[in-house]
Scaffold this active site. Sequence first.
Site, mmCIF file in Angstrom:
data_model
loop_
_atom_site.group_PDB
_atom_site.id
_atom_site.type_symbol
_atom_site.label_atom_id
_atom_site.label_comp_id
_atom_site.label_asym_id
_atom_site.label_seq_id
_atom_site.Cartn_x
_atom_site.Cartn_y
_atom_site.Cartn_z
ATOM 1 N N ASP A 28 0.845 -1.197 0.000
ATOM 2 C CA ASP A 28 0.000 0.000 0.000
ATOM 3 C C ASP A 28 0.882 1.249 0.000
ATOM 4 O O ASP A 28 1.686 1.449 0.903
ATOM 5 C CB ASP A 28 -0.876 0.009 1.267
ATOM 6 C CG ASP A 28 -1.812 1.210 1.305
ATOM 7 O OD1 ASP A 28 -2.955 1.079 0.816
ATOM 8 O OD2 ASP A 28 -1.406 2.284 1.816
ATOM 9 N N TYR B 203 2.894 9.840 -0.104
ATOM 10 C CA TYR B 203 4.004 9.264 0.667
ATOM 11 C C TYR B 203 5.355 9.519 -0.022
ATOM 12 O O TYR B 203 6.395 9.254 0.564
ATOM 13 C CB TYR B 203 3.835 7.749 0.885
ATOM 14 C CG TYR B 203 2.538 7.322 1.536
ATOM 15 C CD1 TYR B 203 1.699 8.239 2.172
ATOM 16 C CD2 TYR B 203 2.130 5.989 1.530
ATOM 17 C CE1 TYR B 203 0.505 7.838 2.753
ATOM 18 C CE2 TYR B 203 0.941 5.587 2.117
ATOM 19 C CZ TYR B 203 0.131 6.518 2.714
ATOM 20 O OH TYR B 203 -1.054 6.125 3.288
ATOM 21 N N LYS C 91 -2.803 6.022 -4.188
ATOM 22 C CA LYS C 91 -3.913 6.949 -3.908
ATOM 23 C C LYS C 91 -3.625 8.302 -4.538
ATOM 24 O O LYS C 91 -2.466 8.731 -4.561
ATOM 25 C CB LYS C 91 -4.063 7.142 -2.384
ATOM 26 C CG LYS C 91 -3.947 5.838 -1.601
ATOM 27 C CD LYS C 91 -4.104 6.002 -0.112
ATOM 28 C CE LYS C 91 -3.783 4.707 0.616
ATOM 29 N NZ LYS C 91 -2.385 4.532 1.023
ATOM 30 N N HIS D 190 -7.778 9.699 -1.597
ATOM 31 C CA HIS D 190 -7.084 9.636 -0.306
ATOM 32 C C HIS D 190 -7.921 10.215 0.851
ATOM 33 O O HIS D 190 -7.960 9.663 1.930
ATOM 34 C CB HIS D 190 -5.733 10.356 -0.421
ATOM 35 C CG HIS D 190 -4.695 9.827 0.516
ATOM 36 N ND1 HIS D 190 -3.367 9.749 0.196
ATOM 37 C CD2 HIS D 190 -4.789 9.346 1.772
ATOM 38 C CE1 HIS D 190 -2.700 9.234 1.225
ATOM 39 N NE2 HIS D 190 -3.538 8.995 2.181
HETATM 40 N N1 LIG Z 1 -5.589 6.272 3.753
HETATM 41 C C1 LIG Z 1 -5.070 6.978 4.724
HETATM 42 O O1 LIG Z 1 -5.456 8.133 4.958
HETATM 43 C C2 LIG Z 1 -3.973 6.376 5.560
HETATM 44 C C3 LIG Z 1 -3.562 7.014 6.732
HETATM 45 C C4 LIG Z 1 -2.541 6.421 7.491
HETATM 46 C C5 LIG Z 1 -1.990 5.222 7.065
HETATM 47 N N2 LIG Z 1 -2.404 4.623 5.899
HETATM 48 C C6 LIG Z 1 -1.804 3.336 5.422
HETATM 49 O O2 LIG Z 1 -1.889 2.370 6.471
HETATM 50 C C7 LIG Z 1 -0.588 1.884 6.780
HETATM 51 C C8 LIG Z 1 -0.489 1.526 8.239
HETATM 52 O O3 LIG Z 1 -0.683 2.653 9.063
HETATM 53 P P1 LIG Z 1 0.514 3.438 9.795
HETATM 54 O O4 LIG Z 1 1.790 3.247 9.052
HETATM 55 O O5 LIG Z 1 0.059 4.834 9.976
HETATM 56 O O6 LIG Z 1 0.585 2.782 11.217
HETATM 57 P P2 LIG Z 1 0.797 1.322 11.830
HETATM 58 O O7 LIG Z 1 0.972 0.295 10.778
HETATM 59 O O8 LIG Z 1 -0.283 1.155 12.838
HETATM 60 O O9 LIG Z 1 2.129 1.504 12.665
HETATM 61 C C9 LIG Z 1 3.391 1.641 12.114
HETATM 62 C C10 LIG Z 1 4.348 1.816 13.291
HETATM 63 O O10 LIG Z 1 4.334 0.649 14.123
HETATM 64 C C11 LIG Z 1 5.656 0.114 14.235
HETATM 65 N N3 LIG Z 1 5.535 -1.360 14.184
HETATM 66 C C12 LIG Z 1 5.276 -2.120 13.101
HETATM 67 N N4 LIG Z 1 5.232 -3.421 13.419
HETATM 68 C C13 LIG Z 1 5.460 -3.497 14.761
HETATM 69 C C14 LIG Z 1 5.539 -4.568 15.678
HETATM 70 N N5 LIG Z 1 5.386 -5.822 15.269
HETATM 71 N N6 LIG Z 1 5.813 -4.285 16.990
HETATM 72 C C15 LIG Z 1 5.972 -3.001 17.401
HETATM 73 N N7 LIG Z 1 5.890 -1.930 16.576
HETATM 74 C C16 LIG Z 1 5.639 -2.180 15.259
HETATM 75 C C17 LIG Z 1 6.434 0.663 13.048
HETATM 76 O O11 LIG Z 1 7.782 0.805 13.367
HETATM 77 P P3 LIG Z 1 9.007 0.426 12.350
HETATM 78 O O12 LIG Z 1 8.611 0.835 10.969
HETATM 79 O O13 LIG Z 1 10.140 1.233 12.904
HETATM 80 O O14 LIG Z 1 9.229 -1.047 12.484
HETATM 81 C C18 LIG Z 1 5.772 2.029 12.855
HETATM 82 O O15 LIG Z 1 6.329 2.964 13.759
HETATM 83 C C19 LIG Z 1 0.326 3.047 6.351
HETATM 84 O O16 LIG Z 1 1.674 2.687 6.266
HETATM 85 C C20 LIG Z 1 -0.328 3.454 5.054
HETATM 86 O O17 LIG Z 1 0.048 2.563 4.021
HETATM 87 C C21 LIG Z 1 -3.402 5.184 5.170
#
Ligand SMILES: NC(=O)c1ccc[n+]([C@@H]2O[C@H](COP(=O)([O-])OP(=O)(O)OC[C@H]3O[C@@H](n4cnc5c(N)ncnc54)[C@H](OP(=O)(O)O)[C@@H]3O)[C@@H](O)[C@H]2O)c1
Length: 281
Positions: free
Chosen positions: A43, A48, A73, A105
């Site tokens: 994704d 990004y 997106k 988005h």
């Molecule tokens: N459509 C939208 O508006 C929107 C908004 C936000 C996000 N998104 C999408 O959703 C995806 C996921 O959301 P997100 O990146 O915001 O947050 P997330 O996946 O909830 O969290 C990512 C964070 O958690 C850490 N992490 C990952 N695996 C872990 C584990 N097993 N144990 C402990 N910590 C862990 C990562 O650290 P490290 O990387 O340092 O390992 C990073 O700091 C995004 O990357 C993006 O593709 C979409």
Amino acid sequence: MHKRLANGYKMPLLGLGTFMAPDGQVAYEMVKHALKTGYRHIDTAQLYHNEASVGQAVVDSGIPREEIFITTKQRFHMPLDNAVTAFEESLQKLKTDYVDLYLIHWPNHDKEVNQETWRLFESLYEGGKIRAIGVCNFQRHHLEDLYETAKIKPMVNQVELHPGLPQIWLKRYLDEQGIATESYGPFMKGGVFEEHYGETLGEIAKTHKATIAQVVIAWGLQRGIIMIPKSATPARIEENFKAKDLILTDEDIKAVNKLSRGKRVYTDPDNNPWGVFKPYP
Ligand SMILES: NC(=O)c1ccc[n+]([C@@H]2O[C@H](COP(=O)([O-])OP(=O)(O)OC[C@H]3O[C@@H](n4cnc5c(N)ncnc54)[C@H](OP(=O)(O)O)[C@@H]3O)[C@@H](O)[C@H]2O)c1
């Protein structure tokens, strides 16, 4: 583990998020590692600024393009010809001639802007360079406004969804509408590891000899929700992928649902600055 979208297209239920992964070595290596681990769904987004690294990692993985599901997106709402340019740029950066899923988005506050952007998405979809189209951060009322003019319903809605905000009601509505629910921010910006979330999730994790992150991902997958946890750390990329093999009990799922505090840790879709209308770039 796949979700069959409304048009019959198959979307892997578990993928890798790439928000905040800087273009270059970080985004490239994490996507390469994820593909090596077994992920077949990535994704990304124009916003990004890492599509080029994602695309390069996909090419260099040697895995046939058709085996990898790529979502991107469109950055904001824009005049029609600008929007076509933006889409073509994404394809170019991703080094592909189609994307599997293209998403709006963020919603604009003006329903006519959303309707106009959706018309463009429909025409791009009909043009054959997109396998499925959808939205992000759309509340029920945003979707109902789209239906006034839409020929095709969104196939996916990607929304903030985690133990603090399980989106039980929105998910039920999306199911009724034949729209797949996709979660973002599963770890609540670290909140799932702390306080009452961490306590309950930690207990569940212990009984399954799993980790809190795996419990959260499995909780989503077992509810039929598409999960895209982000990690740039090789060991966590592997840990998160193993969540697909974790089977939670119905009691576990209910216990996680009960953690809900209606807690948003990202922007409120109804009051967001991201879905602006402006010329591109
Ligand atoms: N459509 C939208 O508006 C929107 C908004 C936000 C996000 N998104 C999408 O959703 C995806 C996921 O959301 P997100 O990146 O915001 O947050 P997330 O996946 O909830 O969290 C990512 C964070 O958690 C850490 N992490 C990952 N695996 C872990 C584990 N097993 N144990 C402990 N910590 C862990 C990562 O650290 P490290 O990387 O340092 O390992 C990073 O700091 C995004 O990357 C993006 O593709 C979409």
